[in-house]
Design a protein around this motif. Sequence first.
Motif, PDB file in Angstrom:
ATOM      1  N   LEU A 142     -85.473 -86.033  -0.191  1.00  0.00           N
ATOM      2  CA  LEU A 142     -84.396 -86.310   0.808  1.00  0.00           C
ATOM      3  C   LEU A 142     -83.090 -87.039  -0.293  1.00  0.00           C
ATOM      4  N   VAL A 143     -83.209 -87.535  -1.018  1.00  0.00           N
ATOM      5  CA  VAL A 143     -82.351 -88.080  -2.014  1.00  0.00           C
ATOM      6  C   VAL A 143     -81.679 -86.905  -2.867  1.00  0.00           C
ATOM      7  N   GLY A 144     -82.549 -85.973  -3.526  1.00  0.00           N
ATOM      8  CA  GLY A 144     -82.067 -84.690  -4.055  1.00  0.00           C
ATOM      9  C   GLY A 144     -81.306 -83.883  -3.019  1.00  0.00           C
ATOM     10  N   ALA A 145     -81.626 -83.919  -1.761  1.00  0.00           N
ATOM     11  CA  ALA A 145     -81.071 -82.855  -1.115  1.00  0.00           C
ATOM     12  C   ALA A 145     -79.668 -83.415  -0.787  1.00  0.00           C
ATOM     13  N   VAL A 146     -79.267 -84.673  -0.656  1.00  0.00           N
ATOM     14  CA  VAL A 146     -78.121 -85.152  -0.523  1.00  0.00           C
ATOM     15  C   VAL A 146     -77.268 -85.139  -1.757  1.00  0.00           C
ATOM     16  N   VAL A 147     -77.604 -85.374  -2.932  1.00  0.00           N
ATOM     17  CA  VAL A 147     -77.185 -85.064  -4.149  1.00  0.00           C
ATOM     18  C   VAL A 147     -76.493 -83.738  -4.247  1.00  0.00           C
ATOM     19  N   HIS A 148     -77.403 -82.696  -3.935  1.00  0.00           N
ATOM     20  CA  HIS A 148     -77.258 -81.337  -4.104  1.00  0.00           C
ATOM     21  C   HIS A 148     -76.008 -81.076  -3.101  1.00  0.00           C
ATOM     22  N   MET A 161     -68.687 -86.248   4.644  1.00  0.00           N
ATOM     23  CA  MET A 161     -70.015 -86.580   4.525  1.00  0.00           C
ATOM     24  C   MET A 161     -70.874 -85.753   5.352  1.00  0.00           C
ATOM     25  N   ALA A 162     -70.199 -85.367   6.654  1.00  0.00           N
ATOM     26  CA  ALA A 162     -71.024 -84.662   7.651  1.00  0.00           C
ATOM     27  C   ALA A 162     -71.640 -83.465   6.994  1.00  0.00           C
ATOM     28  N   ASP A 163     -70.703 -82.651   6.270  1.00  0.00           N
ATOM     29  CA  ASP A 163     -70.990 -81.546   5.545  1.00  0.00           C
ATOM     30  C   ASP A 163     -71.907 -81.595   4.768  1.00  0.00           C
ATOM     31  N   VAL A 164     -72.031 -82.529   4.020  1.00  0.00           N
ATOM     32  CA  VAL A 164     -72.792 -82.983   2.683  1.00  0.00           C
ATOM     33  C   VAL A 164     -74.155 -83.002   3.215  1.00  0.00           C
ATOM     34  N   LEU A 165     -74.492 -83.826   4.426  1.00  0.00           N
ATOM     35  CA  LEU A 165     -75.834 -84.039   5.339  1.00  0.00           C
ATOM     36  C   LEU A 165     -76.198 -82.928   6.004  1.00  0.00           C
ATOM     37  N   ALA A 166     -75.172 -82.093   6.274  1.00  0.00           N
ATOM     38  CA  ALA A 166     -75.797 -80.788   6.984  1.00  0.00           C
ATOM     39  C   ALA A 166     -76.397 -79.628   5.854  1.00  0.00           C
ATOM     40  N   ALA A 167     -75.689 -79.669   4.719  1.00  0.00           N
ATOM     41  CA  ALA A 167     -76.298 -78.831   3.744  1.00  0.00           C
ATOM     42  C   ALA A 167     -77.531 -79.336   3.124  1.00  0.00           C
ATOM     43  N   ALA A 168     -77.632 -81.036   2.962  1.00  0.00           N
ATOM     44  CA  ALA A 168     -78.890 -81.453   2.570  1.00  0.00           C
ATOM     45  C   ALA A 168     -80.087 -81.059   3.509  1.00  0.00           C
ATOM     46  N   ALA A 169     -79.946 -80.908   4.835  1.00  0.00           N
ATOM     47  CA  ALA A 169     -80.795 -80.748   5.908  1.00  0.00           C
ATOM     48  C   ALA A 169     -81.231 -79.347   5.877  1.00  0.00           C
ATOM     49  N   ALA A 170     -80.210 -78.546   5.709  1.00  0.00           N
ATOM     50  CA  ALA A 170     -80.519 -76.946   5.370  1.00  0.00           C
ATOM     51  C   ALA A 170     -81.360 -76.821   4.073  1.00  0.00           C
ATOM     52  N   LEU A 171     -81.041 -77.350   3.086  1.00  0.00           N
ATOM     53  CA  LEU A 171     -81.843 -77.305   1.724  1.00  0.00           C
ATOM     54  C   LEU A 171     -83.357 -77.607   2.288  1.00  0.00           C
ATOM     55  N   VAL A 172     -83.489 -78.991   2.773  1.00  0.00           N
ATOM     56  CA  VAL A 172     -85.062 -79.334   2.930  1.00  0.00           C
ATOM     57  C   VAL A 172     -85.650 -78.478   3.968  1.00  0.00           C
ATOM     58  N   GLU A 173     -85.059 -77.683   4.734  1.00  0.00           N
ATOM     59  CA  GLU A 173     -85.674 -76.870   5.695  1.00  0.00           C
ATOM     60  C   GLU A 173     -85.921 -75.636   4.890  1.00  0.00           C
ATOM     61  N   ARG A 174     -85.418 -75.337   3.831  1.00  0.00           N
ATOM     62  CA  ARG A 174     -85.860 -74.069   3.063  1.00  0.00           C
ATOM     63  C   ARG A 174     -86.857 -74.664   2.229  1.00  0.00           C
ATOM     64  N   GLY A 175     -86.925 -75.785   1.571  1.00  0.00           N
ATOM     65  CA  GLY A 175     -87.843 -76.061   0.717  1.00  0.00           C
ATOM     66  C   GLY A 175     -87.871 -77.818   0.374  1.00  0.00           C
ATOM     67  N   TRP A 176     -89.074 -78.322   0.723  1.00  0.00           N
ATOM     68  CA  TRP A 176     -89.069 -79.865   0.708  1.00  0.00           C
ATOM     69  C   TRP A 176     -89.937 -80.325  -0.706  1.00  0.00           C
ATOM     70  N   VAL A 177     -89.501 -81.386  -1.294  1.00  0.00           N
ATOM     71  CA  VAL A 177     -90.116 -81.896  -2.476  1.00  0.00           C
ATOM     72  C   VAL A 177     -90.587 -83.220  -2.282  1.00  0.00           C
ATOM     73  N   ARG A 178     -91.784 -83.428  -2.778  1.00  0.00           N
ATOM     74  CA  ARG A 178     -92.379 -84.839  -2.967  1.00  0.00           C
ATOM     75  C   ARG A 178     -92.247 -85.083  -4.723  1.00  0.00           C
ATOM     76  N   GLY A 179     -92.041 -86.454  -4.941  1.00  0.00           N
ATOM     77  CA  GLY A 179     -92.361 -86.788  -6.381  1.00  0.00           C
ATOM     78  C   GLY A 179     -91.320 -86.113  -7.530  1.00  0.00           C
ATOM     79  N   ALA A 180     -90.133 -85.792  -6.864  1.00  0.00           N
ATOM     80  CA  ALA A 180     -89.327 -85.314  -7.875  1.00  0.00           C
ATOM     81  C   ALA A 180     -87.947 -85.036  -6.882  1.00  0.00           C
ATOM     82  N   TRP A 181     -86.958 -84.877  -7.480  1.00  0.00           N
ATOM     83  CA  TRP A 181     -85.511 -84.739  -6.666  1.00  0.00           C
ATOM     84  C   TRP A 181     -85.393 -83.438  -6.388  1.00  0.00           C
ATOM     85  N   LEU A 182     -85.591 -82.360  -7.399  1.00  0.00           N
ATOM     86  CA  LEU A 182     -85.507 -80.952  -6.913  1.00  0.00           C
ATOM     87  C   LEU A 182     -86.445 -79.916  -7.264  1.00  0.00           C
TER      88      LEU A 182
END
Length: 134
Positions: free
Chosen positions: A51-57, A1-22
């Motif tokens: 936030l949710v899409g990043a965790v799924v990704h 889980m920690a690796d999933v959350l680290a990858a999610a944070a890195a993705l949001v740092e590169r590009g954050w989305v509102r109103g859609a998952w990805l």
Amino acid sequence: MADVLAAAAALVERGWVRGAWLRVGTGEDARTVSSGSLTVVTDDDVTGACLVGAVVHGAGLSRVSSQLTGRSLDVVWQSVSGVPVRPGRACAPEVHRARVRDLTRWNDAGSRRRDEVVGALRTAEGHVRGALPA
């Protein structure tokens, strides 16, 4: 889980989305994708996420309904809500769906900033890493 959350944070740092998952693609070719359209996206196409899409990704788009994804989202919900959950313990499906809705609303709030979303993911990662045996 920690690796999933680290990858999610890195993705949001590169590009954050509102109103859609990805977000997939870049520039004029960029488009957003909702939860119902994940089957048309490959992991490599993703250039941003909510936030949710990043965790799924982070867990892998083919694992959207996996226990890893669900439990990772539960820990993120804890970091946002302040209500403790036990990492690795499953909750009822209706509770999980309510938490995903909470996280989506939290991400999409008009006053929300990217650094808050990254912070929530990093906090969740810390909760999980702290729960692991040394």
